[in-house]
Design a protein around this motif. Structure first.
Motif, PDB file in Angstrom:
ATOM      1  N   ALA A 372     -15.242  -0.997   3.796  1.00 51.49           N
ATOM      2  CA  ALA A 372     -14.642  -2.276   3.406  1.00 51.49           C
ATOM      3  C   ALA A 372     -13.295  -2.085   2.710  1.00 51.49           C
ATOM      4  O   ALA A 372     -12.477  -3.010   2.665  1.00 51.49           O
ATOM      5  N   TYR A 373     -13.042  -0.864   2.178  1.00 50.58           N
ATOM      6  CA  TYR A 373     -11.800  -0.594   1.462  1.00 50.58           C
ATOM      7  C   TYR A 373     -10.712  -0.022   2.369  1.00 50.58           C
ATOM      8  O   TYR A 373      -9.573   0.140   1.927  1.00 50.58           O
ATOM      9  N   PHE A 374     -11.031   0.316   3.612  1.00 49.39           N
ATOM     10  CA  PHE A 374     -10.077   1.017   4.465  1.00 49.39           C
ATOM     11  C   PHE A 374      -8.750   0.283   4.598  1.00 49.39           C
ATOM     12  O   PHE A 374      -7.686   0.899   4.579  1.00 49.39           O
ATOM     13  N   ASP A 375      -8.797  -1.033   4.784  1.00 44.74           N
ATOM     14  CA  ASP A 375      -7.565  -1.813   4.963  1.00 44.74           C
ATOM     15  C   ASP A 375      -6.917  -2.187   3.637  1.00 44.74           C
ATOM     16  O   ASP A 375      -5.694  -2.361   3.561  1.00 44.74           O
ATOM     17  N   ARG A 376      -7.719  -2.298   2.600  1.00 44.33           N
ATOM     18  CA  ARG A 376      -7.216  -2.781   1.301  1.00 44.33           C
ATOM     19  C   ARG A 376      -6.635  -1.680   0.437  1.00 44.33           C
ATOM     20  O   ARG A 376      -5.815  -1.945  -0.439  1.00 44.33           O
ATOM     21  N   ILE A 377      -7.027  -0.436   0.701  1.00 46.93           N
ATOM     22  CA  ILE A 377      -6.741   0.645  -0.233  1.00 46.93           C
ATOM     23  C   ILE A 377      -5.251   0.954  -0.377  1.00 46.93           C
ATOM     24  O   ILE A 377      -4.810   1.502  -1.385  1.00 46.93           O
ATOM     25  N   PHE A 378      -4.447   0.574   0.639  1.00 48.85           N
ATOM     26  CA  PHE A 378      -3.020   0.865   0.576  1.00 48.85           C
ATOM     27  C   PHE A 378      -2.208  -0.258  -0.067  1.00 48.85           C
ATOM     28  O   PHE A 378      -0.985  -0.158  -0.156  1.00 48.85           O
ATOM     29  N   LYS A 379      -2.898  -1.320  -0.502  1.00 46.30           N
ATOM     30  CA  LYS A 379      -2.195  -2.422  -1.162  1.00 46.30           C
ATOM     31  C   LYS A 379      -2.008  -2.116  -2.645  1.00 46.30           C
ATOM     32  O   LYS A 379      -2.818  -1.416  -3.260  1.00 46.30           O
ATOM     33  N   PHE A 381      -2.058  -2.053  -6.531  1.00 47.14           N
ATOM     34  CA  PHE A 381      -3.034  -2.345  -7.586  1.00 47.14           C
ATOM     35  C   PHE A 381      -4.478  -2.427  -7.071  1.00 47.14           C
ATOM     36  O   PHE A 381      -5.334  -2.986  -7.738  1.00 47.14           O
ATOM     37  N   THR A 382      -4.752  -1.863  -5.893  1.00 45.35           N
ATOM     38  CA  THR A 382      -6.136  -1.801  -5.407  1.00 45.35           C
ATOM     39  C   THR A 382      -6.775  -0.501  -5.894  1.00 45.35           C
ATOM     40  O   THR A 382      -6.239   0.579  -5.656  1.00 45.35           O
ATOM     41  N   LYS A 383      -7.920  -0.634  -6.606  1.00 44.77           N
ATOM     42  CA  LYS A 383      -8.628   0.532  -7.128  1.00 44.77           C
ATOM     43  C   LYS A 383     -10.074   0.505  -6.645  1.00 44.77           C
ATOM     44  O   LYS A 383     -10.640  -0.555  -6.385  1.00 44.77           O
ATOM     45  N   LEU A 384     -10.661   1.727  -6.527  1.00 55.66           N
ATOM     46  CA  LEU A 384     -12.036   1.828  -6.045  1.00 55.66           C
ATOM     47  C   LEU A 384     -13.033   1.313  -7.067  1.00 55.66           C
ATOM     48  O   LEU A 384     -14.120   0.862  -6.721  1.00 55.66           O
ATOM     49  N   GLU A 385     -12.694   1.434  -8.369  1.00 49.47           N
ATOM     50  CA  GLU A 385     -13.578   0.897  -9.402  1.00 49.47           C
ATOM     51  C   GLU A 385     -12.735   0.361 -10.545  1.00 49.47           C
ATOM     52  O   GLU A 385     -11.657   0.860 -10.819  1.00 49.47           O
ATOM     53  N   SER A 386     -13.252  -0.656 -11.196  1.00 52.02           N
ATOM     54  CA  SER A 386     -12.484  -1.347 -12.238  1.00 52.02           C
ATOM     55  C   SER A 386     -12.393  -0.546 -13.518  1.00 52.02           C
ATOM     56  O   SER A 386     -11.538  -0.819 -14.355  1.00 52.02           O
ATOM     57  N   THR A 387     -13.251   0.438 -13.710  1.00 54.67           N
ATOM     58  CA  THR A 387     -13.246   1.217 -14.950  1.00 54.67           C
ATOM     59  C   THR A 387     -12.197   2.316 -14.942  1.00 54.67           C
ATOM     60  O   THR A 387     -11.954   2.946 -15.956  1.00 54.67           O
ATOM     61  N   SER A 388     -11.600   2.552 -13.809  1.00 52.93           N
ATOM     62  CA  SER A 388     -10.617   3.635 -13.713  1.00 52.93           C
ATOM     63  C   SER A 388      -9.358   3.294 -14.493  1.00 52.93           C
ATOM     64  O   SER A 388      -8.942   2.146 -14.571  1.00 52.93           O
ATOM     65  N   SER A 389      -8.730   4.336 -15.048  1.00 56.39           N
ATOM     66  CA  SER A 389      -7.479   4.150 -15.789  1.00 56.39           C
ATOM     67  C   SER A 389      -6.264   4.258 -14.875  1.00 56.39           C
ATOM     68  O   SER A 389      -5.143   4.157 -15.332  1.00 56.39           O
ATOM     69  N   SER A 390      -6.484   4.476 -13.590  1.00 56.97           N
ATOM     70  CA  SER A 390      -5.372   4.621 -12.647  1.00 56.97           C
ATOM     71  C   SER A 390      -4.676   3.270 -12.450  1.00 56.97           C
ATOM     72  O   SER A 390      -5.259   2.214 -12.668  1.00 56.97           O
ATOM     73  N   SER A 391      -3.421   3.353 -11.972  1.00 57.99           N
ATOM     74  CA  SER A 391      -2.620   2.138 -11.802  1.00 57.99           C
ATOM     75  C   SER A 391      -2.946   1.390 -10.515  1.00 57.99           C
ATOM     76  O   SER A 391      -2.676   0.204 -10.403  1.00 57.99           O
ATOM     77  N   GLY A 392      -3.509   2.110  -9.532  1.00 58.66           N
ATOM     78  CA  GLY A 392      -3.756   1.486  -8.237  1.00 58.66           C
ATOM     79  C   GLY A 392      -2.504   1.375  -7.393  1.00 58.66           C
ATOM     80  O   GLY A 392      -2.452   0.586  -6.457  1.00 58.66           O
ATOM     81  N   LYS A 403       5.982   4.450   6.043  1.00 59.67           N
ATOM     82  CA  LYS A 403       6.590   3.373   6.835  1.00 59.67           C
ATOM     83  C   LYS A 403       8.107   3.518   6.875  1.00 59.67           C
ATOM     84  O   LYS A 403       8.746   3.186   7.876  1.00 59.67           O
ATOM     85  N   TYR A 404       8.697   4.016   5.781  1.00 58.94           N
ATOM     86  CA  TYR A 404      10.142   4.255   5.738  1.00 58.94           C
ATOM     87  C   TYR A 404      10.558   5.230   6.840  1.00 58.94           C
ATOM     88  O   TYR A 404      11.610   5.086   7.447  1.00 58.94           O
ATOM     89  N   TYR A 405       9.683   6.219   7.102  1.00 60.65           N
ATOM     90  CA  TYR A 405       9.962   7.201   8.154  1.00 60.65           C
ATOM     91  C   TYR A 405       9.383   6.779   9.504  1.00 60.65           C
ATOM     92  O   TYR A 405       9.222   7.592  10.396  1.00 60.65           O
ATOM     93  N   LYS A 406       9.039   5.498   9.625  1.00 56.83           N
ATOM     94  CA  LYS A 406       8.533   4.922  10.878  1.00 56.83           C
ATOM     95  C   LYS A 406       7.251   5.606  11.355  1.00 56.83           C
ATOM     96  O   LYS A 406       7.011   5.741  12.554  1.00 56.83           O
ATOM     97  N   GLY A 407       6.454   6.046  10.397  1.00 58.54           N
ATOM     98  CA  GLY A 407       5.182   6.668  10.719  1.00 58.54           C
ATOM     99  C   GLY A 407       4.014   5.733  10.456  1.00 58.54           C
ATOM    100  O   GLY A 407       4.189   4.570  10.071  1.00 58.54           O
ATOM    101  N   SER A 408       2.810   6.234  10.660  1.00 60.69           N
ATOM    102  CA  SER A 408       1.585   5.465  10.422  1.00 60.69           C
ATOM    103  C   SER A 408       0.692   6.249   9.468  1.00 60.69           C
ATOM    104  O   SER A 408       0.750   7.478   9.403  1.00 60.69           O
ATOM    105  N   ILE A 409      -0.155   5.539   8.737  1.00 61.16           N
ATOM    106  CA  ILE A 409      -1.103   6.180   7.841  1.00 61.16           C
ATOM    107  C   ILE A 409      -2.453   5.479   7.963  1.00 61.16           C
ATOM    108  O   ILE A 409      -2.517   4.259   8.086  1.00 61.16           O
ATOM    109  N   TRP A 410      -3.515   6.268   7.965  1.00 61.42           N
ATOM    110  CA  TRP A 410      -4.873   5.730   8.043  1.00 61.42           C
ATOM    111  C   TRP A 410      -5.832   6.753   7.459  1.00 61.42           C
ATOM    112  O   TRP A 410      -5.418   7.858   7.067  1.00 61.42           O
ATOM    113  N   LEU A 411      -7.114   6.393   7.380  1.00 67.18           N
ATOM    114  CA  LEU A 411      -8.093   7.320   6.829  1.00 67.18           C
ATOM    115  C   LEU A 411      -9.402   7.254   7.591  1.00 67.18           C
ATOM    116  O   LEU A 411      -9.709   6.259   8.254  1.00 67.18           O
TER     117      LEU A 411
END
Length: 428
Positions: A372-379, A381-392, A403-411
């Motif tokens: 469910a996170y595959f499409d959202r994870i690159f947006k 401030f999206t984080k896997l859990e709310s308790t994390s101190s990461s910025s997202g 995208k700047y180099y006209k490439g694609s990214i996926w997981l």
């Protein structure tokens, strides 16, 4: 007396012919000067025909050198009616197969064979054998030199009969050779300008999108960072107002110090946000060795003892922005470290070379990511859990750079088994 008259008439005929050839060259040169870049190849073909017919050649042509592969290839050819074309048989000829021609051209002189039958017969790979196989009786070639480098030559073959060239004719043909060099240089300059203009347009478009995103980002960050400071400032002021009569002035000194630092922090945040909105110049691209770059990234990171990072050997080198690609690998590797839950964690960095692009991957054996996170994870401030101190923000930065180099990214990921991030970079 008659022989003097005929001699004078021949001389007058030669002079008139040279004047006509000069006028022809001037006409051709004017067309080159005023021509659009897209018409240059057509004009070169037409001028080869005009000059070839004028000097009574049966075949005229241009060869270009490839100094990387050490070969010469026929790029333009004109043939008189009834004369066989040789352009398809004259591609990627090894330079060492024509040493005499090369050495003469390097000295800036014409290579002239008045009578092929007078050349030494040194076997099937000799110059005489090559010319005879094309039915050539006489040949003259003139070097094309640009910036003191031999880039090719023009040639004129006589197939039907032996052809002699006067000194003046050679000089005029040299002018034509230099004219073609100038045309080639013009093509190169105009292509470079066109490529720069296209790159400029793409950059301006990218910067426009980037500025819009930065504006949105600044508003979000401004709110998220300032909200706690405003709350602290408000609560302290309420406390001071409610207790200023009951408590002495000295009691409020530490609180006033807090208020001062809160205000100082508020100004600092505003300054940082204002700075981030300023248009930044892009750093120039440089040749990047990706094995070296990734090792430099790892040196700046704290890697737990239970995690082993493996980097594929012989990763490619190509032109790019070092800072951007360091951001890509730093964020992907840091993400893999953060979500490692195994006693023996592994992170692999490698590449699969495709036909038109490089496909990099960063693979780990961590906790994995829900589908469910595959499409959202690159947006942002999206984080896997709310308790994390990461910025997202990390993966959104990675996505933006790719995208700047006209490439694609996926997981690809499976919970409990790990995640692999893939991204592509076009070959240049």
């Amino acid at each position: 007396m008659l022989h003097l008259i005929f001699k004078a008439m021949d001389k007058d005929k030669i002079i008139k012919q040279q004047l006509r050839l000069q006028r022809l060259l001037i006409s051709v040169f004017k067309k080159y000067i005023n021509a659009d870049l897209s018409d240059i190849d057509s004009l070169i073909s037409k001028s080869l025909k005009q000059i070839g017919e004028f000097v009574l050649a049966d075949r005229s042509y241009i060869f270009s050198y490839n100094h990387v592969n050490n070969t010469a290839s026929n790029t333009f050819e004109w043939c008189a009616k009834g004369i066989t074309q040789e352009i398809d048989n004259s591609q990627n000829i090894p330079i060492n197969a024509i040493p005499d021609l090369i050495n003469v051209h390097k000295s800036g002189k014409a290579f002239w064979v008045e009578d092929v039958n007078l050349l030494p017969n040194d076997g099937e790979y000799s110059l005489r054998a090559i010319l005879e196989s094309q039915g050539i009786k006489s040949m003259i070639t003139l070097p094309m030199i640009k910036n003191n480098e031999l880039i090719g030559f023009i040639g004129f073959d006589s197939v039907r009969e032996i052809r002699k060239y006067s000194k003046n004719e050679k000089n005029i043909l040299f002018v034509f050779a230099n004219m073609l060099v100038n045309v080639d240089q013009r093509k190169e300059y105009e292509k470079r300008i066109k490529d720069q203009e296209q790159k400029k347009e793409e950059l301006l478009k990218y910067l426009s999108i980037q500025n819009e995103e930065l504006s949105e980002y600044a508003q979000v960050v401004s709110h998220d960072l300032k909200a706690p400071l405003i709350n602290i400032h408000t609560l302290i002021n309420w406390f001071i107002d409610d207790h200023k009569e009951a408590l002495g002035e000295s009691f409020f000194n530490p609180l006033n110090e807090v208020l001062f630092n809160v205000e100082r922090m508020d100004f600092l945040i505003k300054g940082i946000l204002d700075y981030s909105m300023i248009d930044r110049l892009e750093l120039e691209d440089t040749e990047i060795n990706f094995n070296v770059l990734i090792q430099e990234v790892l040196k700046t990171m704290l890697i737990p003892a239970n995690i082993k990072v493996t980097i594929q050997e012989n990763l490619p080198s190509f032109s790019g922005n070092t800072w951007k690609f360091k951001q890509v690998f730093q964020n992907l590797i840091q993400n893999a470290i953060k979500y490692s839950d195994k006693e023996n964690g592994t992170i692999e960095v490698g590449l699969t070379e495709k036909n038109k692009y490089f496909e990099f991957f960063v693979k780990d054996n961590g906790i994995g990511i829900k589908a469910a996170y595959f499409d959202r994870i690159f947006k942002v401030f999206t984080k896997l859990e709310s308790t994390s101190s990461s910025s997202g923000i990390g993966l959104s930065i990675v996505s933006k750079i790719i995208k700047y180099y006209k490439g694609s990214i996926w997981l690809e990921s499976k919970e409990g088994f790990g995640t692999t991030f893939y991204f592509t970079i076009l070959k240049v």
